[in-house]
Design a protein around this motif. Structure first.
Motif, short mmCIF file in Angstrom:
data_model
loop_
_atom_site.label_atom_id
_atom_site.label_comp_id
_atom_site.label_asym_id
_atom_site.label_seq_id
_atom_site.Cartn_x
_atom_site.Cartn_y
_atom_site.Cartn_z
N ALA A 26 0.85 -1.19 0.00
CA ALA A 26 0.00 0.00 0.00
C ALA A 26 0.88 1.23 0.00
CB ALA A 26 -0.89 -0.01 1.23
N SER A 27 0.49 2.25 -0.75
CA SER A 27 1.30 3.45 -0.77
C SER A 27 0.84 4.33 0.37
CB SER A 27 1.14 4.16 -2.12
OG SER A 27 -0.20 4.45 -2.33
N ILE A 28 1.47 4.17 1.51
CA ILE A 28 1.09 4.91 2.71
C ILE A 28 2.00 6.11 2.82
CG2 ILE A 28 1.02 4.77 5.22
CD1 ILE A 28 0.36 1.87 4.93
N ARG A 29 1.41 7.22 3.22
CA ARG A 29 2.20 8.42 3.41
C ARG A 29 1.97 8.92 4.83
NH1 ARG A 29 5.95 9.93 1.17
NH2 ARG A 29 5.48 12.12 0.90
N PRO A 30 2.96 9.53 5.47
CA PRO A 30 2.73 10.06 6.81
C PRO A 30 1.80 11.26 6.77
CG PRO A 30 4.94 10.59 6.03
CD PRO A 30 4.35 9.67 5.03
N ILE A 31 1.44 11.71 7.99
CA ILE A 31 0.52 12.84 8.09
C ILE A 31 1.14 14.06 7.43
CG2 ILE A 31 -0.63 14.37 9.75
CD1 ILE A 31 -1.85 11.69 9.79
N SER A 32 0.35 14.74 6.62
CA SER A 32 0.92 15.83 5.83
C SER A 32 0.01 17.05 5.92
CB SER A 32 1.03 15.38 4.37
OG SER A 32 -0.26 15.14 3.89
N ASP A 33 0.31 18.04 5.12
CA ASP A 33 -0.48 19.27 5.12
C ASP A 33 -1.91 19.03 4.65
OD1 ASP A 33 2.30 21.39 4.15
OD2 ASP A 33 1.48 20.86 6.12
N ALA A 34 -2.11 17.95 3.93
CA ALA A 34 -3.48 17.63 3.52
C ALA A 34 -4.36 17.42 4.74
CB ALA A 34 -3.48 16.37 2.65
N HIS A 35 -3.80 16.76 5.77
CA HIS A 35 -4.57 16.56 7.00
C HIS A 35 -4.81 17.88 7.71
CE1 HIS A 35 -3.07 12.50 6.25
NE2 HIS A 35 -4.12 12.09 6.93
N ARG A 36 -3.82 18.75 7.64
CA ARG A 36 -3.97 20.03 8.34
C ARG A 36 -5.07 20.86 7.72
NH1 ARG A 36 1.55 18.85 8.55
NH2 ARG A 36 2.11 18.47 10.71
N SER A 37 -5.07 20.93 6.40
CA SER A 37 -6.12 21.73 5.77
C SER A 37 -7.48 21.05 5.92
CB SER A 37 -5.80 21.97 4.29
OG SER A 37 -5.46 20.77 3.68
N ALA A 38 -7.50 19.73 5.96
CA ALA A 38 -8.78 19.04 6.18
C ALA A 38 -9.32 19.34 7.57
CB ALA A 38 -8.60 17.53 6.02
N ALA A 39 -8.40 19.40 8.56
CA ALA A 39 -8.84 19.70 9.92
C ALA A 39 -9.48 21.08 9.98
CB ALA A 39 -7.65 19.63 10.87
N LEU A 40 -8.84 22.04 9.31
CA LEU A 40 -9.39 23.40 9.33
C LEU A 40 -10.73 23.45 8.62
CD1 LEU A 40 -6.15 25.41 8.69
CD2 LEU A 40 -7.57 25.49 10.72
N GLU A 41 -10.89 22.60 7.60
CA GLU A 41 -12.17 22.62 6.86
C GLU A 41 -13.27 21.92 7.61
OE1 GLU A 41 -10.44 22.47 2.36
OE2 GLU A 41 -11.91 20.96 2.94
N LEU A 42 -12.93 20.82 8.33
CA LEU A 42 -13.98 20.04 8.98
C LEU A 42 -14.42 20.65 10.30
CD1 LEU A 42 -12.67 16.42 8.35
CD2 LEU A 42 -14.78 17.38 7.47
N PHE A 43 -13.42 21.07 11.07
CA PHE A 43 -13.79 21.59 12.40
C PHE A 43 -14.07 23.08 12.26
CE2 PHE A 43 -13.20 17.96 14.90
CZ PHE A 43 -12.07 17.28 14.45
N VAL A 44 -15.33 23.39 12.04
CA VAL A 44 -15.71 24.79 11.85
C VAL A 44 -16.63 25.20 12.99
CG1 VAL A 44 -16.91 26.38 10.34
CG2 VAL A 44 -15.46 24.63 9.38
N PRO A 45 -16.25 26.15 13.80
CA PRO A 45 -17.14 26.53 14.90
C PRO A 45 -18.32 27.34 14.37
CG PRO A 45 -15.19 27.89 14.91
CD PRO A 45 -14.99 26.89 13.82
N VAL A 46 -19.43 27.18 15.06
CA VAL A 46 -20.63 27.94 14.71
C VAL A 46 -20.81 29.04 15.74
CG1 VAL A 46 -23.13 27.78 14.46
CG2 VAL A 46 -21.67 25.90 13.70
N ASP A 47 -20.76 30.30 15.30
CA ASP A 47 -20.90 31.45 16.21
C ASP A 47 -19.85 31.41 17.31
OD1 ASP A 47 -24.50 31.33 16.04
OD2 ASP A 47 -23.04 32.38 14.81
N GLY A 48 -18.62 31.05 16.94
CA GLY A 48 -17.54 31.14 17.91
C GLY A 48 -17.44 29.98 18.86
N SER A 49 -18.28 28.96 18.74
CA SER A 49 -18.13 27.81 19.63
C SER A 49 -18.65 26.57 18.93
CB SER A 49 -18.90 28.04 20.93
OG SER A 49 -20.28 27.99 20.66
#
Lengths: 692, 151
Positions: A26-49
């Motif tokens: 399997a072509s496995i890659r370590p954690i990269s910037d793709a995960h970082r940008s995904a985290a910022l996209e997925l975890f979005v607070p609503v009205d500051g919380s």
């Protein structure tokens, strides 16, 4: 042309992607910037919380591990909620747990008095707790309070240890409480984490024999580990039904958390490094998850694996699996921890490179050189004279420091798939038309497929066409690509595709038009010749129009099959059709109104004549009865007849038959009665006259 | 009335026979003879019509009323047929309805005349009021059907 080429290359890429998925590497890659940008996209607070403290923790912990995001915007809205939960006396252990684990990340300002109150509260809860989850929440909360610098000590550590241990099963799993007979792997992870916290909170040393028993349980738990074909290892529940079922990711993350936490307090565990490497590969093989919970579990578990006391997995990955001979690429290999941090000094050895199709080794025992600047191991493949194609590469990592073998897990031999691509030359291409019996005397035209000159040929159904060429790799060997097709397209867009056969030296196709007459649907005319050659390892795959051939085929017989209908422009077939003008039955010619009125008047003339005639005859009303009662009946009789005639008039104008019949029935009865009286009276008077 | 016509025809034929039984006159009188014959034919026709008229005057008034009614009905029917001949029979049901109404009522009137005529021995016992009541009833039924068919 570029589109066609792109299509051919894309199709080849699809083949190799499919092959990659079923291969063992399997072509496995370590954690990269793709995960970082995904985290910022997925975890979005609503009205500051975030909606709940649990989700807040997931988001902030992920940001903290990945090093992205800002907690300052969240703390404003969340800190008061946390404070509220801590101050409340009715909070459950779970609420304390959710609130306290946020404090370290958020940096809320909370007084030590509050912490002490909460600590004493938690001590009381621990004493009364009987389920695994309550014990877990309370103990971990106490650990977080200790982490804030407030003294928190578990008085009866042995007792708590014992009550948690009591819920364990013989196969290494744990039950949730004493009433529940079902055991769960997820609960095992929870329990191990709680036990680790108990040991670190204990004021006195916990009995080593007890810890030894738990270590034994962990080993049994690892016996139930499952694996996928690509070498990744994971934990899952025994039964996948039930509402408590959390998928393999959550369960494996829980076990990893528990085991690494316990190893941190209890010392060396007897778990082989390969298993840790397998678990790390499981988390990395997910790629970038699409949901917040999955991302949190992946990142949290990998952070536990990144620096754990059992073995730190080292991931060997290829940044690029497609190497081009034309651009003189080097084979590059990265060895890092799961988060991409530097590995200890080591050497990567390419044990064997074998061709994927034939499994024959082309390279053996090549040591890769290390580039300290970019932290990459590389190998120059150009001087090694390897031809284009698909290869399985086998690597082995050897650590320089033998001490590191206890700390790191390298995982023995690692397989990877790589493509070596290059420009394929089309050599000695010839095309020509000849009679069936004169093959050797055929005049062939030379084709230069690198340039775009079109040839024109002509043939009748008694002749044959031949095309031959050779495909040569950059190293001068014969090349057999995946796709070698010849397409003949008629003016009416009917296409025929032929595959070329290859011998050891060349590719050849002979089209015998006599046998193909029926296949071509007897269509004579100009056929465009197209050649398509493509392969994953070929950088210059092409779909080229060679020219055209004018075919003269005989007339189709009666029963010949028709060529298939070609796709029609959908707008012309499904577009609006011409408007239909409806022809209604033309109304009958009516006579002019004046004529009709004239004849209406004329029809009334006989009536007038009748009345005049009656007058001339001397009609009188002498027979009308004079006395009142018979007169009345006579009047009623005439009125009745007039009423019936009026009813008929109304019937013609607007009534229907049934209403008319009903009315007629009533009127008729009346008329009969009245008429009988009148006429009988008239009869009697005339009889009297006669006798008189 | 039929009896009258029969009597008159007998008279007419006898007068013709009288003329033909006269002895042959010599040749010079033949033209005169033909003229006399033609004249007598014309005058005989006139005499026939006159005698028919006088005989008809003898019929009772109520029968004359009925005859007049029949003539009126038939005249109306003829006018409708002429109209149809001119414009065509498009609403055929209307045409039929109109014509049959006239013809039907004429037929019923004729039946009434037969029943009411005192010289008709067959209906001696039938009171004329009864015949008239039948006439009215049948006319009403006929006209109901006609109105339904008129459309």
């Amino acid at each position: 042309m570029a589109r066609n080429r792109g299509f051919v290359v894309g199709f080849a890429a699809l083949i190799c992607a499919a092959l990659l998925s079923i291969s063992a590497a399997a072509s496995i890659r370590p954690i990269s910037d793709a995960h970082r940008s995904a985290a910022l996209e997925l975890f979005v607070p609503v009205d500051g919380s975030f909606p709940s403290l649990e989700e807040t923790y997931e988001a902030l912990r992920t940001f903290q591990i990945l090093g992205v995001g800002k907690t300052s915007d969240i703390s404003g809205a969340t800190c008061p909620v946390v404070l509220d939960k801590l101050r409340s006396s009715t909070s459950s252990p779970k609420e304390f747990f959710n609130a306290l684990r946020l404090i370290g990340i958020l940096g809320c300002q909370i007084g030590s008095q509050t912490f002490e109150n909460v600590a004493s509260h938690l001590q009381a809860l621990i004493k009364d707790a009987d389920s695994l989850m309550d014990l877990y929440y309370s103990v971990i909360s106490l650990l977080h309070i200790k982490g804030q610098g407030v003294s928190a000590v578990l008085s009866d550590a042995e007792g708590v240890f014992h009550s948690i241990k009591a819920l364990s099963q013989s196969d290494g799993r744990w039950r949730y409480d004493s009433n529940n007979a079902e055991s769960s792997t997820y609960a095992a992870g929870i329990a191990l984490e709680a036990l680790a916290s108990v040991v670190s909170l204990a004021d006195a040393e916990v009995d080593q024999s007890k810890i030894g028993i738990v270590k034994h349980d962990i080993e049994k738990l690892f016996d139930s580990i499952k694996s996928y074909d690509d070498g990744t290892l994971y934990f899952d529940e025994k039964h996948v039904d039930g509402s408590e079922y959390k998928g393999p990711l959550t369960t494996t993350a829980s076990v990893v958390r528990g085991v690494t936490a316990f190893a941190a307090v209890a010392g060396k565990l007897n778990i082989p490094g390969d298993k840790m490497l397998g678990l790390a590969k499981f988390f990395l093989s997910i790629g970038v998850p699409g949901s917040t919970k999955d991302l949190f579990h992946q990142i949290d578990a990998l952070s536990c694996l990144e620096s754990n006391r059992i073995s730190i997995p080292l991931i060997l990955s290829l940044p690029a699996t497609v190497l081009s001979l034309t651009s003189k690429d080097q084979l590059k290999v990265e060895v890092t921890t799961v988060f991409g941090s530097a590995a200890p000094p080591l050497t990567v050895n390419l044990v064997q490179a074998s061709s994927y199709d034939k499994n024959t080794p082309v390279l053996e025992n090549q040591e890769l050189q290390f580039d300290t600047e970019n932290n990459i191991h590389y190998l120059d493949i150009l001087p090694l004279k390897i031809d284009v194609g698909m290869y399985t590469l086998e690597f082995e990592i050897s650590l320089h420091d033998p001490e590191n073998l206890n700390i790191y897990a390298t995982g023995g031999r690692t397989n990877a798939l790589a493509f070596l691509t290059g420009t394929i030359k089309v050599d000695k291409a010839q095309i020509g038309v000849f009679d069936s019996d004169a093959e050797s005397a055929a005049t062939m035209q030379k084709l230069d497929l690198s340039q775009d000159n079109r040839i024109s040929l002509a043939a009748n159904h008694l002749q044959r066409m031949r095309l031959t060429f050779q495909l040569v790799t950059p190293l001068g060997h014969n090349f057999k690509p995946h796709q070698v097709f010849l397409k003949l397209r008629h003016e009416s867009k009917v296409e025929h595709i032929f595959a070329l056969e290859s011998s050891a030296r060349q590719f050849k196709i002979i089209l015998d038009f006599l046998g193909l007459v029926e296949k071509f649907y007897y269509l004579s005319g100009r056929y465009e010749i197209e050649l398509a050659i493509g392969d994953a390892a070929m950088e210059n795959s092409f779909l080229r129009v060679l020219g055209y051939i004018d075919l003269d085929l005989p007339e189709p017989p009666e029963k010949a099959s028709r060529p298939p209908p070609q796709p029609v422009d959908p707008y012309s077939r499904f577009g609006p059709k011409p408007e239909i003008s409806h022809i209604f039955r033309s109304p009958e010619k009516r006579p002019p109104k004046e004529l009709s009125f004239a004849f209406l008047a004329l029809t009334l003339v006989p009536l007038v004549g009748f009345l005049i005639g009656l007058l001339r005859l001397g009609v009188n009303f002498k027979g009308f009865p004079s006395s009142s009662v018979p007169a009345l009946f006579s009047i009623l009789f005439h009125a009745g007849i007039a009423a019936v005639l009026l009813l008929y008039g109304l019937f013609w104008l607007k009534l229907d038959l049934f209403t008319t019949l009903k009315a007629l029935g009533l009127l008729g009865v009346f008329l009969i009665f009245v008429g009988h009286r009148t006429l009988s009276h008239h009869a009697s008077t005339s009889a009297k006259l006669k006798t008189n | 009335m039929i009896v009258n016509i029969v009597q008159l025809t007998n008279q007419f034929s006898s007068s013709v026979l009288d003329i033909s039984c006269e002895p042959q006159v010599p040749f010079s009188d033949s033209g005169k003879q033909e003229l006399i014959m033609a004249k007598s034919n014309a005058s005989d026709a006139q005499a026939l019509v006159r005698s028919l008229r006088s005989a008809y005057a003898a019929t009772p008034t109520n029968l004359k009323i009925i005859d007049l009614y029949v003539v009126f009905a038939i005249a109306t029917a003829i006018i409708q047929v002429v109209y149809m001949g001119i414009v065509g029979s498009f609403p055929f049901n209307s045409f039929l309805s109109g014509v049959l109404s006239c013809v039907g009522t004429a037929v019923l009137a004729v039946c009434l005349r037969i029943q009411v005529n005192k010289e008709n021995k067959e209906f001696k016992d039938l009171p004329p009021e009864r015949a008239f009541a039948d006439f009215v009833l049948c006319n009403l039924v006929l006209h109901l059907v006609i109105m339904n068919f008129l459309g």
